[in-house]
Design a protein around this motif. Structure first.
Motif, PDB file in Angstrom:
ATOM      1  N   ARG A 131       0.855  -1.194   0.000  1.00 45.02           N
ATOM      2  CA  ARG A 131       0.000   0.000   0.000  1.00 45.02           C
ATOM      3  C   ARG A 131       0.891   1.244   0.000  1.00 45.02           C
ATOM      4  O   ARG A 131       1.979   1.262   0.572  1.00 45.02           O
ATOM      5  CB  ARG A 131      -0.964  -0.007   1.168  1.00 45.02           C
ATOM      6  N   ALA A 193      -8.380  -4.248  -1.565  1.00 41.10           N
ATOM      7  CA  ALA A 193      -8.219  -4.100  -0.111  1.00 41.10           C
ATOM      8  C   ALA A 193      -6.902  -3.394   0.210  1.00 41.10           C
ATOM      9  O   ALA A 193      -6.832  -2.585   1.145  1.00 41.10           O
ATOM     10  CB  ALA A 193      -8.267  -5.464   0.564  1.00 41.10           C
ATOM     11  N   GLY A 196      -7.350   0.192  -0.554  1.00 40.12           N
ATOM     12  CA  GLY A 196      -8.148   0.823   0.489  1.00 40.12           C
ATOM     13  C   GLY A 196      -7.483   0.862   1.847  1.00 40.12           C
ATOM     14  O   GLY A 196      -8.050   1.417   2.802  1.00 40.12           O
ATOM     15  N   GLN A 198      -6.695  -1.766   3.813  1.00 41.57           N
ATOM     16  CA  GLN A 198      -7.020  -2.865   4.724  1.00 41.57           C
ATOM     17  C   GLN A 198      -5.976  -3.979   4.671  1.00 41.57           C
ATOM     18  O   GLN A 198      -5.886  -4.806   5.573  1.00 41.57           O
ATOM     19  CB  GLN A 198      -8.394  -3.461   4.396  1.00 41.57           C
ATOM     20  N   VAL A 199      -5.181  -4.006   3.613  1.00 38.22           N
ATOM     21  CA  VAL A 199      -4.141  -5.014   3.429  1.00 38.22           C
ATOM     22  C   VAL A 199      -2.833  -4.302   3.142  1.00 38.22           C
ATOM     23  O   VAL A 199      -2.803  -3.283   2.442  1.00 38.22           O
ATOM     24  CB  VAL A 199      -4.515  -5.971   2.263  1.00 38.22           C
ATOM     25  N   ASP A 200      -1.736  -4.831   3.677  1.00 38.82           N
ATOM     26  CA  ASP A 200      -0.432  -4.185   3.514  1.00 38.82           C
ATOM     27  C   ASP A 200       0.289  -4.568   2.229  1.00 38.82           C
ATOM     28  O   ASP A 200       0.952  -3.738   1.607  1.00 38.82           O
ATOM     29  CB  ASP A 200       0.485  -4.539   4.699  1.00 38.82           C
TER      30      ASP A 200
END
Length: 323
Positions: A131, A193, A196, A198-200
């Motif tokens: 991300r 995700a 957004g 929510q996930v790295d």
């Protein structure tokens, strides 16, 4: 002048011919192509490219039927149990064809016995990305950060046994980092995700990852390929960043339920090879970072032998099991 006997014989023959069953030339109605992952992932994208062109070749509509879930098991089971008449096709992946039987103790389909190959379709090298707001800017910085913060970073995949899952487990083996797995129904869901927050970490095909990198939503760290690709400008290879063993790609092959008549399989393979030879399709796929294969049966056999040996070793080393 015809005798009554001759006329009766002719009448019986005409009647028998009229009552005999007729078989329309294949295909005489739309064909279903089952995709075992959700819309937007690399398997779905390739299926839609293939379905349009191959449908034109066969002069019949090919309908994409997305059946995501359980690492491709739901779609694979549906295809395996379908009528073997040439009107159901299946987009197979490393997960559905090789890995699921290795890691699942209660799998409800047998890819070697229930699905017969039509031919190889394509392969897409994977890109490792994080991300955009995660601190590390390079692969080396990311590994150092992950080692300093074990079990705090997570990664998303298209499900247990999917190519992204196996690829990131391979990354853990080659680098010694400890990151947590969050499975999704498709690669696109996992990537979204990460976009957004929510996930790295995500690992997926160039086609899926790079638009988000270009938009500044994800940061690409390495491409899991032996050479750089024009569709991933500026992204170093895994060898360049110090992890040459990280060689992961998404591949797809076309299957039909076992028992499909040989003449239909032959016609499908001919249509597949003609489709994959189309320069426009090959150029479109290349621009997206996907290599079109030839679709030839010999190519499939050689490729699968190599893939099985590779993934049996990785699954064993990573000790991936589903009870």
């Amino acid at each position: 002048m015809f005798s009554i006997k001759t006329l009766l014989t002719a009448a019986i023959a005409i009647s028998a011919f009229a009552g005999a069953p007729t078989h329309a030339a294949y295909p005489d109605h739309p064909i279903r192509l089952i995709v075992p992952f959700g819309a937007g992932g690399i398997t779905d994208i390739i299926a839609r490219h293939l379905g349009k062109k191959m449908g034109d070749t066969l002069q019949q509509t090919i309908i994409i039927d997305n059946r995501p879930g359980a690492g491709g098991v739901i779609g694979a089971q549906l295809a395996s149990n379908s009528i073997p008449d040439g009107y159901t096709l299946f987009m197979g992946t490393v997960g559905t064809q090789i890995v699921n039987p290795l890691i699942m103790s209660k799998i409800n389909y047998n890819p070697d016995k229930q699905l017969q190959p039509v031919g190889m379709i394509s392969g897409s090298p994977y890109v490792l990305a994080v991300r955009a707001d995660l601190g590390p800017k390079t692969f080396a910085e990311f590994i150092a950060y992950a080692k300093a913060h074990p079990k705090t970073l997570n990664y998303g995949s298209a499900g247990i046994g999917s190519s992204p899952h196996l690829g990131l487990e391979l990354l853990k083996l080659t680098t010694g980092i400890d990151i947590l797995h969050i499975p999704f129904k498709s690669g696109s869901e996992a990537v979204n995700a990460a976009v957004g927050g929510q996930v790295d970490i995500v690992l997926d095909a160039i086609t899926v990852i790079m638009p988000h990198v270009t938009a500044g939503k994800l940061r690409a760290l390495a491409i899991a390929s032996p050479s750089r690709l024009p569709s991933a400008q500026g992204v170093p290879t895994s060898a360049e960043v110090g992890d040459p063993a990280l060689q992961i790609s998404s591949w797809n092959a076309l299957y039909t339920p076992t028992g499909t008549p040989p003449d239909i399989v032959k016609k499908l393979n001919e249509a597949l090879q003609k489709t994959l030879a189309d320069p426009v399709l090959r150029d479109t796929m290349a621009k997206q970072g996907t290599q079109a294969y030839t679709g030839a049966p010999d190519e499939y056999k050689k490729f699968m032998t190599q893939e099985k040996a590779k993934w049996v070793d990785i699954v064993k080393r990573a000790n991936i099991k589903i009870n």
